[in-house]
Design a protein around this motif. Sequence first.
Motif, PDB file in Angstrom:
ATOM      1  N   UNK A 216      -4.074   6.765  -2.272  1.00  0.00           N
ATOM      2  CA  UNK A 216      -3.462   5.487  -1.893  1.00  0.00           C
ATOM      3  C   UNK A 216      -3.635   4.457  -3.006  1.00  0.00           C
ATOM      4  N   UNK A 217      -2.586   3.671  -3.242  1.00  0.00           N
ATOM      5  CA  UNK A 217      -2.622   2.635  -4.276  1.00  0.00           C
ATOM      6  C   UNK A 217      -2.170   1.320  -3.662  1.00  0.00           C
ATOM      7  N   UNK A 218      -2.978   0.289  -3.843  1.00  0.00           N
ATOM      8  CA  UNK A 218      -2.595  -1.053  -3.428  1.00  0.00           C
ATOM      9  C   UNK A 218      -2.035  -1.768  -4.647  1.00  0.00           C
ATOM     10  N   UNK A 219      -0.726  -2.034  -4.625  1.00  0.00           N
ATOM     11  CA  UNK A 219      -0.035  -2.710  -5.716  1.00  0.00           C
ATOM     12  C   UNK A 219       0.203  -4.173  -5.366  1.00  0.00           C
ATOM     13  N   UNK A 220       0.221  -5.002  -6.393  1.00  0.00           N
ATOM     14  CA  UNK A 220       0.625  -6.395  -6.216  1.00  0.00           C
ATOM     15  C   UNK A 220       1.275  -6.855  -7.504  1.00  0.00           C
ATOM     16  N   UNK A 221       2.345  -7.645  -7.377  1.00  0.00           N
ATOM     17  CA  UNK A 221       3.021  -8.160  -8.572  1.00  0.00           C
ATOM     18  C   UNK A 221       2.757  -9.651  -8.703  1.00  0.00           C
TER      19      UNK A 221
ATOM     20  N   UNK B 254      -2.530   8.498 -16.471  1.00  0.00           N
ATOM     21  CA  UNK B 254      -3.292   9.733 -16.236  1.00  0.00           C
ATOM     22  C   UNK B 254      -4.797   9.470 -16.341  1.00  0.00           C
ATOM     23  N   UNK B 255      -5.181   8.585 -17.264  1.00  0.00           N
ATOM     24  CA  UNK B 255      -6.599   8.243 -17.393  1.00  0.00           C
ATOM     25  C   UNK B 255      -7.100   7.564 -16.122  1.00  0.00           C
TER      26      UNK B 255
ATOM     27  N   UNK C 164       4.851   2.701 -13.326  1.00  0.00           N
ATOM     28  CA  UNK C 164       5.894   3.664 -13.004  1.00  0.00           C
ATOM     29  C   UNK C 164       5.319   5.057 -12.804  1.00  0.00           C
ATOM     30  N   UNK C 165       4.396   5.453 -13.682  1.00  0.00           N
ATOM     31  CA  UNK C 165       3.793   6.788 -13.579  1.00  0.00           C
ATOM     32  C   UNK C 165       2.944   6.926 -12.325  1.00  0.00           C
ATOM     33  N   UNK C 166       2.176   5.898 -11.994  1.00  0.00           N
ATOM     34  CA  UNK C 166       1.324   5.965 -10.804  1.00  0.00           C
ATOM     35  C   UNK C 166       2.177   5.936  -9.548  1.00  0.00           C
ATOM     36  N   UNK C 167       3.256   5.165  -9.561  1.00  0.00           N
ATOM     37  CA  UNK C 167       4.214   5.184  -8.450  1.00  0.00           C
ATOM     38  C   UNK C 167       4.647   6.616  -8.151  1.00  0.00           C
ATOM     39  N   UNK C 168       4.962   7.352  -9.201  1.00  0.00           N
ATOM     40  CA  UNK C 168       5.552   8.679  -9.038  1.00  0.00           C
ATOM     41  C   UNK C 168       4.535   9.786  -8.817  1.00  0.00           C
TER      42      UNK C 168
ATOM     43  N   UNK D 199       0.865  -1.177   0.000  1.00  0.00           N
ATOM     44  CA  UNK D 199       0.000   0.000   0.000  1.00  0.00           C
ATOM     45  C   UNK D 199       0.900   1.224   0.000  1.00  0.00           C
ATOM     46  N   UNK D 200       0.822   2.006  -1.071  1.00  0.00           N
ATOM     47  CA  UNK D 200       1.650   3.194  -1.217  1.00  0.00           C
ATOM     48  C   UNK D 200       0.779   4.420  -0.965  1.00  0.00           C
TER      49      UNK D 200
END
Length: 282
Positions: free
Chosen positions: A277-282, A234-235, A268-272, A150-151
């Motif tokens: 808040x963004x929940x990422x998973x790989x 961006x969308x 990469x763009x959303x990271x920056x 969670x970023x």
Amino acid sequence: MKTILIPLNGTSPSEALIDAAVKLARQTGGFVQAVWCQQTLPIIAGEGITLPAEYLSQFEQEERQLAAHSKEAFMERIGNLQVPLAEIEDWDRSGPAASWMELQGTGAVALAELARIFDISVMHRPVPEQTTEWRTTCETVLFEGGRPLLLVSDALPNQFGRNIVIAWNGSSETARAIAMASSLLRTAEQVHVIEVEGGMVSGPTATQVACALKAGGVNAFAESLKSGDSSVADAIMGYAANVEADLIVKGAYTHSRLRALIFGGATSDIFSKSTLPVLFCH
């Protein structure tokens, strides 16, 4: 998401980071574990060359001072938030609790290995990004931890997961992110499953995902977006802002990190850029 890790790789925890972890713990009745990784001395001398004792002593002293400062900041904020302290093995699960621990290791790798036994890790994105070390730690925890990340930024919602946007792109990474976020999805008031033209790989459509989620009791609906002159990232971020989402759920690095580094990409763009808040998973 009962066990929540705050991985600290040579940086002090911000108030926003601690607040985010505690907020999530209060929603889930969970446990917050902050962990400071004491850096091992980098190998900078050649074979047969001995590093000066003064240098080694200074390095260790600086590490101890950083750790002490970070612990003090964490304990002070946890106290202000009135979260009781407990070791995880002694936690009675009657409500949120928190703990501080320190370990020695190779920075991001050691933190990622520990992340494997926690339900989720929480990290804070500095604005602007201060060091490449921060991003390296995020990506290592994400790739090597095997759990969601969670970023968060400085602005935090009142609650995580009331109004969720799933950035669907057809990939297995996003499918895993959905599975990892299932406890939040089930309690959400609204779940927007969006797909962006030009941002899809081979896989089910957003409509199929929404139907599957509805069958599991999630209030989900699908929407297809055209990016137009904007990027896919961006969308996604624009849509999330327009519907006042409090969380984006996204698979991370459907394409390789090297390709993202060279050509850019939605992850990469959303990271920056994302302030949500963004929940990422790989």
